[in-house]
Design a protein around this motif. Structure first.
Motif, PDB file in Angstrom:
ATOM      1  N   GLU A   1      -4.924  12.054   7.125  1.00 58.61           N
ATOM      2  CA  GLU A   1      -3.762  12.590   6.412  1.00 58.61           C
ATOM      3  C   GLU A   1      -2.578  11.616   6.483  1.00 58.61           C
ATOM      4  O   GLU A   1      -2.263  11.095   7.551  1.00 58.61           O
ATOM      5  N   GLY A   2      -1.938  11.411   5.327  1.00 61.29           N
ATOM      6  CA  GLY A   2      -0.688  10.670   5.281  1.00 61.29           C
ATOM      7  C   GLY A   2      -0.842   9.207   4.929  1.00 61.29           C
ATOM      8  O   GLY A   2      -1.807   8.545   5.319  1.00 61.29           O
ATOM      9  N   ALA A   3       0.132   8.704   4.154  1.00 62.55           N
ATOM     10  CA  ALA A   3       0.088   7.321   3.691  1.00 62.55           C
ATOM     11  C   ALA A   3       0.117   6.327   4.848  1.00 62.55           C
ATOM     12  O   ALA A   3      -0.548   5.287   4.800  1.00 62.55           O
ATOM     13  N   GLU A   4       0.882   6.625   5.888  1.00 67.48           N
ATOM     14  CA  GLU A   4       0.995   5.706   7.024  1.00 67.48           C
ATOM     15  C   GLU A   4      -0.361   5.471   7.675  1.00 67.48           C
ATOM     16  O   GLU A   4      -0.774   4.328   7.902  1.00 67.48           O
TER      17      GLU A   4
ATOM     18  N   GLY B   1       1.568   8.265 -10.729  1.00 67.76           N
ATOM     19  CA  GLY B   1       1.536   6.831 -10.490  1.00 67.76           C
ATOM     20  C   GLY B   1       1.217   6.424  -9.070  1.00 67.76           C
ATOM     21  O   GLY B   1       1.344   5.241  -8.717  1.00 67.76           O
ATOM     22  N   ARG B   2       0.817   7.380  -8.242  1.00 72.51           N
ATOM     23  CA  ARG B   2       0.461   7.073  -6.856  1.00 72.51           C
ATOM     24  C   ARG B   2      -0.907   7.660  -6.530  1.00 72.51           C
ATOM     25  O   ARG B   2      -1.359   8.620  -7.155  1.00 72.51           O
ATOM     26  N   VAL B   3      -1.534   7.082  -5.524  1.00 71.49           N
ATOM     27  CA  VAL B   3      -2.833   7.579  -5.084  1.00 71.49           C
ATOM     28  C   VAL B   3      -2.597   8.769  -4.160  1.00 71.49           C
ATOM     29  O   VAL B   3      -2.015   8.631  -3.089  1.00 71.49           O
ATOM     30  N   SER B   4      -3.066   9.945  -4.586  1.00 77.45           N
ATOM     31  CA  SER B   4      -2.858  11.155  -3.791  1.00 77.45           C
ATOM     32  C   SER B   4      -4.077  11.507  -2.943  1.00 77.45           C
ATOM     33  O   SER B   4      -3.960  12.259  -1.971  1.00 77.45           O
TER      34      SER B   4
ATOM     35  N   MET C   1       0.838  -1.210   0.000  1.00 83.25           N
ATOM     36  CA  MET C   1       0.000   0.000   0.000  1.00 83.25           C
ATOM     37  C   MET C   1       0.865   1.249   0.000  1.00 83.25           C
ATOM     38  O   MET C   1       0.624   2.198  -0.774  1.00 83.25           O
ATOM     39  N   LEU C   2       1.876   1.275   0.869  1.00 88.49           N
ATOM     40  CA  LEU C   2       2.732   2.451   0.979  1.00 88.49           C
ATOM     41  C   LEU C   2       3.467   2.734  -0.322  1.00 88.49           C
ATOM     42  O   LEU C   2       3.755   3.888  -0.643  1.00 88.49           O
ATOM     43  N   GLY C   3       3.744   1.677  -1.082  1.00 81.44           N
ATOM     44  CA  GLY C   3       4.413   1.868  -2.367  1.00 81.44           C
ATOM     45  C   GLY C   3       3.525   2.504  -3.421  1.00 81.44           C
ATOM     46  O   GLY C   3       4.012   3.009  -4.434  1.00 81.44           O
TER      47      GLY C   3
ATOM     48  N   ALA D   1       0.749   8.154  -2.230  1.00 75.57           N
ATOM     49  CA  ALA D   1       1.607   9.320  -2.078  1.00 75.57           C
ATOM     50  C   ALA D   1       1.835   9.576  -0.598  1.00 75.57           C
ATOM     51  O   ALA D   1       0.959   9.315   0.237  1.00 75.57           O
ATOM     52  N   GLU D   2       3.005  10.073  -0.254  1.00 78.59           N
ATOM     53  CA  GLU D   2       3.342  10.261   1.163  1.00 78.59           C
ATOM     54  C   GLU D   2       2.344  11.173   1.859  1.00 78.59           C
ATOM     55  O   GLU D   2       2.013  10.968   3.026  1.00 78.59           O
TER      56      GLU D   2
END
Length: 324
Positions: free
Chosen positions: A247-250, A299-302, A221-223, A226-227
């Motif tokens: 808020e945030g990928a984590e 290429g990432r989910v923002s 998922m983290l890959g 977006a951060e």
């Protein structure tokens, strides 16, 4: 004009009418109601006095939308939690290998929703920005920037002078520009977002993201997140949802991991085009629980817009029954 010909003409113009209504109201059910009202007026109208059926219908739909949007904007001020648009869903069936079919219902007659002009932006982010506009600003802006109407036509539709319509569009552009958004939905970036290559790329990324969510693999998922990714939920006060954006990928990855730990195999994801972009439908115990519109960047989910309000999912459930 016979009733059959009147119905044929209305059906011919329905995709454009739905496109205007949905972009004005950001609600499929509200757009359908407006078109039903427009049909009743069309049915009662003396067609012989009309110069253009399309112009008359677009005018009626636009004016109905302006009136309805004034009411909706008042109602949405008292909405419980975050308000999100009612999603337009094109059901998808991922296939094996790289040729993932996310175009949905390829062998069925296209619906009005599928026939919306694809060059323009239907994304949740864009529709949420449009919510900042006053009803007449929104109408003038959409007619000019999305549907390419000339100012004399817009003036006739809104019953204003051309100068007033130009000012409405100018103010709308300024409002959107202050939000840091490219106001022209026909910009190269938007056109690229709907190109076949980009859709195929999004399909492949979505397949990986869906597998990561289904299995609860946080690293995967983290890959793909977006951060600084954000998750916004809409429960409408009828089901639980986050009162504030996550808020945030984590934090987002932990949420999906916790869902897998809690529900396990009871959760099933299904790929879909949601408002023109690759997204997901989530089922719990076989019942549609949410529609998740994804915003992609590099290429990432923002951003993830999670619609859980049952009222906004009802049309999707009916659509699925028709397909299945």
């Amino acid at each position: 004009m016979t009733d059959d010909l009147a119905l044929a003409l209305f059906t011919q113009h329905r995709p454009r009418l739905f496109g205007v209504a949905y972009r004005m109201l950001a609600s499929r059910s509200e757009a359908d109601d407006v078109l039903q009202d427009a049909w009743l007026r069309w049915h009662a109208q003396d067609k012989a006095v009309l110069d253009s059926a399309e112009a008359w219908l677009v005018t009626v739909v636009t004016r109905l939308c302006i009136d309805r949007l004034r009411q909706l904007q008042q109602e949405r001020q008292h909405y419980v939690g975050h308000w999100l648009p009612e999603p337009l869903v094109d059901l998808a069936e991922p296939g094996p290998g790289p040729d993932i079919d996310l175009y949905g219902q390829a062998h069925l007659a296209p619906s009005p929703e599928q026939l919306l002009e694809q060059h323009s932006d239907l994304s949740f982010a864009y529709l949420l920005l449009l919510e900042r506009l006053k009803p007449e600003e929104r109408a003038a802006f959409l007619l000019r920037e999305v549907f390419d109407n000339d100012y004399p036509d817009i003036a006739a539709i809104l019953q204003k002078s051309e100068a007033s319509c130009r000012q409405l569009v100018h103010r709308a552009r300024e409002r959107l520009a202050r939000q840091g958004h490219q106001a022209d939905p026909r910009s190269p970036a938007v056109r690229a977002a709907s190109s076949p290559v980009t859709r195929e790329t999004h399909a492949l990324l979505l397949e990986k993201f869906m597998q990561a969510l289904q299995s609860g693999q946080r690293e995967a998922m983290l890959g793909l997140l977006a951060e600084d990714a954000r998750l916004i939920g809409d429960g409408g006060g009828k089901v639980a949802s986050f009162p504030h954006p996550l808020e945030g990928a984590e934090r987002i990855s932990w949420l999906y991991y916790a869902n897998v730990r809690r529900f396990g195999a009871r959760i099933v994801y299904r790929a879909a085009w949601i408002n023109g972009a690759a997204g997901l439908l989530r089922y719990v115990d076989g019942v549609l629980e949410s529609a998740q519109a994804l915003q992609w960047q590099a290429g990432r989910v923002s951003a993830i817009y999670v619609v859980r309000n049952p009222d906004k999912l009802a049309a999707i459930a009916r659509q699925q029954l028709a397909v299945d």
